[in-house]
Design a protein around this motif. Structure first.
Motif, PDB file in Angstrom:
ATOM      1  N   ALA A 123      12.891  -2.559  -7.893  1.00 24.28           N
ATOM      2  CA  ALA A 123      12.083  -3.374  -6.972  1.00 24.28           C
ATOM      3  C   ALA A 123      11.182  -2.504  -6.093  1.00 24.28           C
ATOM      4  CB  ALA A 123      13.004  -4.226  -6.110  1.00 24.28           C
ATOM      5  N   LEU A 124      11.771  -1.482  -5.479  1.00 24.09           N
ATOM      6  CA  LEU A 124      11.001  -0.709  -4.486  1.00 24.09           C
ATOM      7  C   LEU A 124       9.930   0.168  -5.138  1.00 24.09           C
ATOM      8  CD1 LEU A 124      13.617   0.283  -1.770  1.00 24.09           C
ATOM      9  CD2 LEU A 124      12.364  -1.830  -2.091  1.00 24.09           C
ATOM     10  N   ILE A 125      10.231   0.707  -6.320  1.00 21.77           N
ATOM     11  CA  ILE A 125       9.225   1.544  -6.993  1.00 21.77           C
ATOM     12  C   ILE A 125       8.038   0.667  -7.421  1.00 21.77           C
ATOM     13  CG2 ILE A 125       8.776   2.967  -9.046  1.00 21.77           C
ATOM     14  CD1 ILE A 125      11.660   4.042  -8.711  1.00 21.77           C
ATOM     15  N   SER A 126       8.340  -0.505  -7.981  1.00 19.07           N
ATOM     16  CA  SER A 126       7.254  -1.408  -8.403  1.00 19.07           C
ATOM     17  C   SER A 126       6.435  -1.858  -7.204  1.00 19.07           C
ATOM     18  CB  SER A 126       7.821  -2.651  -9.082  1.00 19.07           C
ATOM     19  OG  SER A 126       8.678  -2.288 -10.097  1.00 19.07           O
ATOM     20  N   LEU A 127       7.129  -2.195  -6.132  1.00 20.60           N
ATOM     21  CA  LEU A 127       6.432  -2.661  -4.925  1.00 20.60           C
ATOM     22  C   LEU A 127       5.464  -1.588  -4.419  1.00 20.60           C
ATOM     23  CD1 LEU A 127       6.442  -4.924  -2.616  1.00 20.60           C
ATOM     24  CD2 LEU A 127       7.933  -3.358  -1.393  1.00 20.60           C
ATOM     25  N   SER A 128       5.952  -0.373  -4.300  1.00 23.34           N
ATOM     26  CA  SER A 128       5.111   0.701  -3.764  1.00 23.34           C
ATOM     27  C   SER A 128       3.953   1.031  -4.697  1.00 23.34           C
ATOM     28  CB  SER A 128       5.936   1.972  -3.546  1.00 23.34           C
ATOM     29  OG  SER A 128       6.846   1.765  -2.510  1.00 23.34           O
ATOM     30  N   LEU A 129       4.249   1.065  -5.987  1.00 23.52           N
ATOM     31  CA  LEU A 129       3.199   1.394  -6.955  1.00 23.52           C
ATOM     32  C   LEU A 129       2.120   0.302  -6.968  1.00 23.52           C
ATOM     33  CD1 LEU A 129       2.603   3.611  -8.999  1.00 23.52           C
ATOM     34  CD2 LEU A 129       3.782   2.280 -10.730  1.00 23.52           C
ATOM     35  N   GLY A 130       2.571  -0.950  -7.018  1.00 27.79           N
ATOM     36  CA  GLY A 130       1.635  -2.073  -7.087  1.00 27.79           C
ATOM     37  C   GLY A 130       0.789  -2.195  -5.835  1.00 27.79           C
ATOM     38  N   LEU A 131       1.448  -2.200  -4.657  1.00 23.93           N
ATOM     39  CA  LEU A 131       0.685  -2.342  -3.411  1.00 23.93           C
ATOM     40  C   LEU A 131      -0.170  -1.099  -3.161  1.00 23.93           C
ATOM     41  CD1 LEU A 131       3.016  -4.233  -0.903  1.00 23.93           C
ATOM     42  CD2 LEU A 131       1.360  -5.119  -2.508  1.00 23.93           C
ATOM     43  N   GLY A 132       0.296   0.046  -3.635  1.00 22.22           N
ATOM     44  CA  GLY A 132      -0.498   1.274  -3.522  1.00 22.22           C
ATOM     45  C   GLY A 132      -1.813   1.142  -4.270  1.00 22.22           C
ATOM     46  N   ALA A 133      -1.817   0.363  -5.348  1.00 24.16           N
ATOM     47  CA  ALA A 133      -3.065   0.133  -6.100  1.00 24.16           C
ATOM     48  C   ALA A 133      -3.912  -0.933  -5.419  1.00 24.16           C
ATOM     49  CB  ALA A 133      -2.734  -0.286  -7.525  1.00 24.16           C
ATOM     50  N   VAL A 134      -3.243  -1.966  -4.902  1.00 28.68           N
ATOM     51  CA  VAL A 134      -3.993  -3.037  -4.220  1.00 28.68           C
ATOM     52  C   VAL A 134      -4.722  -2.472  -2.997  1.00 28.68           C
ATOM     53  CG1 VAL A 134      -3.739  -5.221  -2.943  1.00 28.68           C
ATOM     54  CG2 VAL A 134      -2.439  -4.849  -5.046  1.00 28.68           C
ATOM     55  N   TYR A 135      -4.030  -1.627  -2.236  1.00 39.15           N
ATOM     56  CA  TYR A 135      -4.628  -1.055  -1.019  1.00 39.15           C
ATOM     57  C   TYR A 135      -5.079   0.400  -1.261  1.00 39.15           C
ATOM     58  CZ  TYR A 135      -2.590  -5.023   1.484  1.00 39.15           C
ATOM     59  OH  TYR A 135      -2.270  -6.279   1.921  1.00 39.15           O
ATOM     60  N   ALA A 136      -5.514   0.685  -2.481  1.00 40.42           N
ATOM     61  CA  ALA A 136      -5.846   2.084  -2.829  1.00 40.42           C
ATOM     62  C   ALA A 136      -6.964   2.643  -1.940  1.00 40.42           C
ATOM     63  CB  ALA A 136      -6.271   2.142  -4.285  1.00 40.42           C
ATOM     64  N   GLN A 137      -6.809   3.917  -1.569  1.00 38.99           N
ATOM     65  CA  GLN A 137      -7.849   4.622  -0.799  1.00 38.99           C
ATOM     66  C   GLN A 137      -8.263   5.848  -1.609  1.00 38.99           C
ATOM     67  OE1 GLN A 137      -6.613   5.404   3.368  1.00 38.99           O
ATOM     68  NE2 GLN A 137      -4.927   4.016   2.947  1.00 38.99           N
ATOM     69  N   PHE A 138      -9.250   5.669  -2.467  1.00 41.42           N
ATOM     70  CA  PHE A 138      -9.609   6.746  -3.384  1.00 41.42           C
ATOM     71  C   PHE A 138     -10.378   7.877  -2.712  1.00 41.42           C
ATOM     72  CE2 PHE A 138      -9.002   3.159  -6.340  1.00 41.42           C
ATOM     73  CZ  PHE A 138      -7.985   3.715  -7.085  1.00 41.42           C
ATOM     74  N   ASN A 139     -10.895   7.616  -1.515  1.00 38.20           N
ATOM     75  CA  ASN A 139     -11.643   8.693  -0.857  1.00 38.20           C
ATOM     76  C   ASN A 139     -10.759   9.554   0.037  1.00 38.20           C
ATOM     77  OD1 ASN A 139     -14.095   8.034  -2.000  1.00 38.20           O
ATOM     78  ND2 ASN A 139     -14.475   6.443  -0.477  1.00 38.20           N
ATOM     79  N   GLU A 140      -9.506   9.166   0.192  1.00 40.87           N
ATOM     80  CA  GLU A 140      -8.592   9.918   1.052  1.00 40.87           C
ATOM     81  C   GLU A 140      -7.760  10.874   0.186  1.00 40.87           C
ATOM     82  OE1 GLU A 140      -8.087  10.005   4.608  1.00 40.87           O
ATOM     83  OE2 GLU A 140      -7.144  11.739   3.668  1.00 40.87           O
ATOM     84  N   THR A 141      -7.713  12.142   0.591  1.00 40.18           N
ATOM     85  CA  THR A 141      -6.980  13.108  -0.235  1.00 40.18           C
ATOM     86  C   THR A 141      -5.592  13.427   0.323  1.00 40.18           C
ATOM     87  OG1 THR A 141      -8.062  14.878   0.980  1.00 40.18           O
ATOM     88  CG2 THR A 141      -9.044  14.253  -1.134  1.00 40.18           C
ATOM     89  N   ASN A 142      -5.345  12.993   1.567  1.00 35.59           N
ATOM     90  CA  ASN A 142      -4.059  13.311   2.179  1.00 35.59           C
ATOM     91  C   ASN A 142      -3.048  12.191   1.904  1.00 35.59           C
ATOM     92  OD1 ASN A 142      -1.898  13.769   3.903  1.00 35.59           O
ATOM     93  ND2 ASN A 142      -3.201  14.690   5.464  1.00 35.59           N
ATOM     94  N   PRO A 143      -1.994  12.489   1.126  1.00 36.11           N
ATOM     95  CA  PRO A 143      -1.040  11.440   0.760  1.00 36.11           C
ATOM     96  C   PRO A 143      -0.353  10.796   1.964  1.00 36.11           C
ATOM     97  CG  PRO A 143      -0.219  13.601   0.138  1.00 36.11           C
ATOM     98  CD  PRO A 143      -1.634  13.793   0.545  1.00 36.11           C
ATOM     99  N   MET A 144      -0.152  11.604   3.011  1.00 33.21           N
ATOM    100  CA  MET A 144       0.541  11.073   4.191  1.00 33.21           C
ATOM    101  C   MET A 144      -0.335  10.052   4.913  1.00 33.21           C
ATOM    102  SD  MET A 144       3.192  12.671   6.430  1.00 33.21           S
ATOM    103  CE  MET A 144       3.801  11.994   7.955  1.00 33.21           C
ATOM    104  N   LYS A 145      -1.646  10.343   4.945  1.00 32.23           N
ATOM    105  CA  LYS A 145      -2.575   9.403   5.572  1.00 32.23           C
ATOM    106  C   LYS A 145      -2.610   8.107   4.772  1.00 32.23           C
ATOM    107  CE  LYS A 145      -6.256  11.503   8.267  1.00 32.23           C
ATOM    108  NZ  LYS A 145      -7.640  11.948   8.245  1.00 32.23           N
ATOM    109  N   ILE A 146      -2.556   8.271   3.453  1.00 31.01           N
ATOM    110  CA  ILE A 146      -2.594   7.080   2.591  1.00 31.01           C
ATOM    111  C   ILE A 146      -1.371   6.215   2.860  1.00 31.01           C
ATOM    112  CG2 ILE A 146      -2.522   6.276   0.178  1.00 31.01           C
ATOM    113  CD1 ILE A 146      -3.961   8.987  -0.520  1.00 31.01           C
ATOM    114  N   SER A 147      -0.197   6.856   2.903  1.00 31.01           N
ATOM    115  CA  SER A 147       1.006   6.045   3.066  1.00 31.01           C
ATOM    116  C   SER A 147       1.188   5.542   4.499  1.00 31.01           C
ATOM    117  CB  SER A 147       2.251   6.791   2.591  1.00 31.01           C
ATOM    118  OG  SER A 147       2.283   8.066   3.128  1.00 31.01           O
ATOM    119  N   SER A 148       0.474   6.114   5.463  1.00 29.97           N
ATOM    120  CA  SER A 148       0.620   5.564   6.815  1.00 29.97           C
ATOM    121  C   SER A 148      -0.505   4.579   7.132  1.00 29.97           C
ATOM    122  CB  SER A 148       0.668   6.686   7.861  1.00 29.97           C
ATOM    123  OG  SER A 148      -0.524   7.427   7.808  1.00 29.97           O
TER     124      SER A 148
END
Lengths: 255, 542
Positions: free
Chosen positions: B448-473
C-alpha cells in the motif's frame, strides 16, 4: 516512411501546429525550416510521441504513433534541441542504459559504442560523469544514443547546436551516409546553410502552417526569379505574416 | 474556453480542499491522540506527568535534529546548486543579499513540513498543561519561530564549513563524515539516556520506570533549544512567569546572535564556498559502479535491468539520498540493539502490556516504512527530472517504468522492514503465530505505502527540482505522509483487534471481516495511486 495527416496542436489559446500534412519517403533527408516559435519542435515532439496531437495522425514506418507507440519508437532515434541527460551517470553508462532500453545485447551495445565514440572523438571523456560535460559534449552523446540502436528514422531538432565545426562536419557526413543507406532523416532547423547543404527536400513552416515544400533548387528558382534559399525563406515568411497565408504554394501536398 | 478555465479552477479548488481536509484531519487526529495518551499517563499519578514531560522533550529534541538535517540537505541545493543563484551572482547584487534571500527560502522549505507534524504535539501538550491563548501566542512567537530559525542558522553554518572542507576532500567523504558525526551524536544520546527503552519497555513496570526517570533527570541537556521549548511549555505551577520570560528572552537573543553570526560568515565565506562548489562539477571519476549495467541481475529483461541499474547508480551517487538512508538505518539499528540488551523484562509484564508492546513495535515498523516510502519512493518519478524524455522515447509503456520502480522499492524496503519486524519480534519473545500475522500485515502495508508514494509522487511530480528532500517535503509529499499514517493507523487498529480475538478465541467471522477490510483498503491504496500516477505521466507534456 513518415506521414503526417491533418496534424494540429492547440495549447490553450495558441494553435502551435495548424493542419499539417507531410509525406517523407524512406531514405530521404528532409529539413523543416522556420523562424523561432514556428511550431517545429512541437511537430517533432508529436512525431516522437512526447506530445499528443489535438487532431490528426502520425505514422512512422507504417506505425501509428498514438495507437502503436512502442513499435513506432523502436524504429526511431531522436536528438532533442537541448539534451537533458542523467547528470549522475557517465556517458558510457548512459549509452549502456539506452542500448538496453532498446533490448540490445550487451556485446552489440559495446561494439556500437566503440565505433561511434571513436568517430565522434568521445573516447577520452566517455567514462566521466555527464555533470562535467560541456554543451557540445552532451550533444555528441545525444547523437550517439540516437544512432546506437540503428534506427530506421532519425528525428533531429536543431542538429548543430553547441557543436564545434569539426564535429558538425562529422555529424553532417554521418547523416548523409545514413540517409544513403535508407535511413529517413528529419531535421528541424533555422540554420539555412545546414538545410541547404544536407537536404533532399525542405519544408518551410511559420505559425504552425506549412508554407512551402520542395527541393532546394525549386526554392531558388521560382517563377524565373533567381533567389538564394535565405532570400526566398525570408520572403515567404514575411508574405505569410502580412497575408496570413501564401497563395502561390501548395501547403498540403508533398512534391 | 471560459468553461474550460472554470473547470480547471474548480478541479484545483477541489484538490486544495481535499488536501487541506486531510492535513487538518491529521492535525486534529494527532491532537486528540496526544490528549488521550496524555490523559492516560496523567491518571497514573506524578510518574505519568514526568513521563509525559520527558516524552514532549524527547519529541522536540528529535524535531530539532531532523530540522538541522533537513536544512543541511535542502540548503545544499538552495545555496549552491540552484540555477537562480547562478543567475543572481551575475547581477550587481551583494552576495550577502543573495544569501539572505536563500536563507529565508531554505528556512521555509525545510521547516514547514516538520512544523505540520509538530503541531498536534504542541497543541496537545499545551492543552494538557492548560495554556491560555496568550501563552500559546508567546510560545509560538518567542519559542517555536526562533526554534526553527536557530536550526536553520546552525545548519547553514555547518553547511558552509562542509563545503569549505570539500576543497580538500571529496564531497562523498565530507557527507560520510557528517553522517558519522550525526550517528555518533544519536548513539551517545540514546545510549546515555536510554530514551528509546522508555518508549518500548518499562511502561508496565513503574518501579523500573522510576529508576529510569531518576537516571534521565541528568540527561535533559539545557544548552539545546528543545530543552528551552519544553520549559516554555510547562504548566503554571512548574514554571513561573519569570522563568517563562527568561526562556523567551533566551530564544530571541540566541536567534538575534545567530543572525549576526550567519551574516558575518556569509559576508566572508558564501561566495568563496560557492566557487568551491562550482569547481566540483568538473571532477570526474571512473568507478566500479559502471559494472552494474553489465551485471546479469538474475536474468531480468534488458529494459528492466537498464532502469534498475540507473536507479541504483543514481541513488548511490546522490549524497542527499544515501546519507539519509544510512542515518535511518542507524536509527533502526539503535532500536534493535536496545531491544536486544534485555532492559525490557517482558516476562514481568502483564498480558495487556505485553500485547501493547507488540502493537507498538508493529506501529513503529509501519511508521519506519511510512517515513522511508515518503522520503525515498515519493521522489522517484520526479528524480527522472528533465531526462524523463529518454524513458518516454523508449519502446515500452510508462506503466512498465512504474512497475520497475515499484519492484525496485519493494525489494529494498520490504526486505528491510520485514527484517526489522522479525528481529524485534524475536527480542520481544513474540509467538510464531503472531509473528507470522504481523509479517502478513507488513506485506500489505508495504504494498500500500510503496504504491501510494510512487503514484502520488507522479501526480505531484516536480521535474525541475533536483533535491529529493525538497521534493518529498512539498505539498504532495505531505499529503502522502498523512495518507500513509492514516493507513498505518488502520492497519495497527486492525492488528490489535485480530490479536485480541485470536488470544480470546473470538469469532472467526469477525477476524475474516477485519482482514477483508484491510485487504480492500490495501487494494485501493495500491491500485488507485498507481493508476493516477501512470495517467499523470502519460498526459505529461513539456
Amino acid at each position: 516512411m513518415i506521414k503526417l495527416k491533418n496534424l494540429s496542436k492547440q495549447f490553450a489559446t495558441t494553435l502551435a501546429v495548424n493542419n499539417l500534412n507531410l509525406h517523407i519517403e524512406k531514405g530521404e533527408l528532409f529539413s523543416f525550416l522556420g523562424p523561432n516559435g514556428a511550431g517545429k519542435t512541437t511537430t517533432i515532439k508529436m512525431m516522437v510521441g512526447l506530445m499528443t496531437p489535438s487532431n490528426g495522425t502520425i505514422h512512422m514506418g507504417g506505425f501509428n504513433v498514438e495507437k502503436d507507440p512502442q513499435k513506432a519508437k523502436f524504429i526511431t532515434g531522436y536528438v532533442p534541441d537541448a539534451a537533458f541527460l542523467y547528470q549522475h551517470l557517465s556517458g558510457l553508462e548512459l549509452l549502456m542504459m539506452v542500448g538496453q532500453l532498446y533490448s540490445m545485447d550487451n556485446k552489440d551495445i559495446t561494439r556500437e559504442i566503440e565505433a561511434l565514440s571513436e568517430r565522434l572523438f568521445m573516447k577520452e571523456w566517455i567514462g566521466h560523469r555527464i555533470s562535467g560535460y560541456s554543451q557540445g559534449m552532451k550533444q555528441r552523446l545525444a547523437f550517439t544514443s540516437a544512432f546506437l540502436h540503428s534506427p530506421e528514422i532519425l528525428i533531429i531538432d536543431e542538429p548543430m547546436v553547441g557543436l564545434d565545426p569539426k564535429t558538425a562536419r562529422i555529424i553532417k557526413d554521418m547523416l548523409k551516409e545514413r540517409s544513403k543507406n535508407g535511413v529517413t532523416v528529419f531535421i528541424s532547423t533555422h540554420n539555412l546553410n545546414v538545410a541547404e547543404e544536407l537536404s533532399d527536400r525542405i519544408g518551410i513552416i511559420n505559425r504552425g502552417k506549412l508554407l512551402g515544400l520542395g527541393t532546394v533548387d525549386s526554392f531558388e528558382s521560382v517563377a524565373g526569379v533567381q533567389e538564394n534559399l535565405e532570400e526566398r525563406f525570408l520572403r515567404i515568411v514575411e508574405e505569410e505574416e502580412l497575408t496570413e497565408g501564401h497563395p502561390d504554394l501548395d501547403e498540403t501536398q508533398p512534391s | 474556453m471560459k468553461g474550460f478555465l472554470s473547470g480547471v479552477f474548480k478541479q484545483k479548488r477541489l484538490e486544495i480542499f481535499v488536501s487541506s481536509l486531510i492535513v487538518f484531519g491529521l492535525i486534529f487526529g494527532g491532537y486528540k491522540l496526544f490528549i488521550r495518551g496524555g490523559d492516560f499517563l496523567l491518571r497514573q499519578g506524578e510518574l505519568g506527568e514526568v513521563f509525559l514531560d520527558r516524552l514532549f522533550y524527547l519529541g522536540w529534541s528529535i524535531i530539532f535534529y531532523l530540522l538541522i538535517l533537513s536544512n543541511l540537505v535542502t540548503g545544499f541545493s538552495t545555496f549552491y546548486r540552484s540555477p537562480e543563484v547562478a543567475f543572481l551572482m551575475t547581477l550587481p547584487v551583494d552576495n550577502k543579499q543573495i544569501f539572505r534571500v536563500k536563507f529565508i527560502e531554505n528556512l521555509v522549505y525545510s521547516s514547514w513540513a516538520i512544523l505540520i507534524l509538530g503541531i498536534p504535539l504542541t497543541l496537545g501538550y499545551g492543552a494538557l498543561q492548560g495554556l491560555s491563548v496568550w501563552q500559546y501566542a508567546l510560545v509560538f512567537l518567542t519559542g517555536i519561530l526562533p526554534f526553527l530559525f536557530i536550526a536553520t542558522v546552525s545548519a547553514s553554518l555547518l553547511l558552509m564549513l562542509l563545503v569549505f572542507l570539500s576543497r580538500f576532500f571529496k564531497m562523498r567523504t565530507v557527507f560520510l563524515f557528517l553522517g558519522v558525526i550525526f550517528s555518533g551524536i544519536f548513539y551517545l544520546y540514546f545510549s546515555v539516556s536510554q530514551q528509546d527503552t522508555m518508549l518500548t519497555g518499562n511502561l508496565g513496570n513503574f518501579r523500573a520506570l522510576g529508576r529510569y526517570l531518576a537516571n534521565l533527570s541528568n540527561t535533559s541537556f539545557p544548552f539545546i533549544p528543545s530543552y528551552w521549548l519544553s520549559r516554555l511549555f510547562m504548566g503554571g505551577e512548574i514554571v513561573a512567569l519569570m522563568e517563562r520570560l527568561f526562556f523567551s528572552a533566551l530564544f530571541l537573543s540566541t536567534a538575534a546572535i545567530g543572525w549576526e553570526i550567519i551574516n558575518w560568515t556569509a559576508d566572508r565565506f558564501y561566495f568563496h564556498t560557492y566557487q568551491v562548489m562550482e569547481g566540483q562539477g568538473q571532477k570526474t571519476t571512473r568507478t566500479p559502479l559502471s559494472k552494474v549495467f553489465k551485471f546479469n541481475w538474475g536474468g531480468l529483461r534488458p529494459p528492466v535491468k537498464a532502469m534498475a541499474s540507473k536507479d541504483l547508480v543514481q541513488f548511490l551517487r546522490t549524497p542527499q539520498q544515501w546519507v539519509q538512508f544510512l542515518l535511518l538505518g542507524f536509527f533502526i539499528a539503535v532500536y534493535l540493539i536496545n531491544l536486544s540488551r534485555g532492559h525490557l523484562h517482558i516476562d514481568e509484564l502483564s498480558s495487556f502490556w505485553r500485547t501493547t508492546i507488540y502493537i507498538f513495535n508493529f506501529g513503529f515498523t509501519g511508521f519506519i516504512l511510512a517515513a522511508l516510502t515518503a522520503r525515498f519512493v515519493y521522489p522517484m518519478i520526479s528524480m527522472e527530472g528533465r531526462s524523463l524524455w529518454i524513458l518516454q522515447m523508449a519502446p515500452f509503456s510508462m506503466k512498465r517504468v512504474f512497475v520497475e520502480k515499484f519492484w525496485f522499492a519493494f525489494f529494498v524496503l520490504f526486505t528491510m522492514t520485514e527484517a526489522v519486524a522479525l528481529v524485534s519480534n524475536y527480542f520481544l519473545g513474540q509467538t510464531l503465530g503472531i509473528s507470522i500475522l504481523a509479517s502478513g500485515f507488513l506485506l500489505l502495508t508495504s504494498l500500500a505505502l510503496i504504491s501510494l508514494s510512487l503514484g502520488l509522487g507522479a501526480v505531484y511530480a516536480q521535474f525541475n527540482e533536483t533535491n529529493p528532500m525538497k521534493i518529498s517535503s512539498g505539498y504532495g509529499g505531505i499529503i502522502t505522509v498523512v495518507l500513509s499514517l492514516i493507513y498505518v493507523s488502520f492497519s495497527v487498529t486492525a492488528l490489535v483487534l485480530v490479536i485480541n480475538l485470536y488470544q480470546n478465541h473470538g469469532s472467526g467471522l469477525i477476524v475474516g471481516l477485519i482482514v477483508g477490510f484491510v485487504i480492500v483498503l490495501t487494494t485501493l491504496y495500491t491500485w488507485l495511486p498507481l493508476k493516477w500516477g501512470v495517467r499523470a505521466i502519460r498526459s505529461y507534456e513539456r
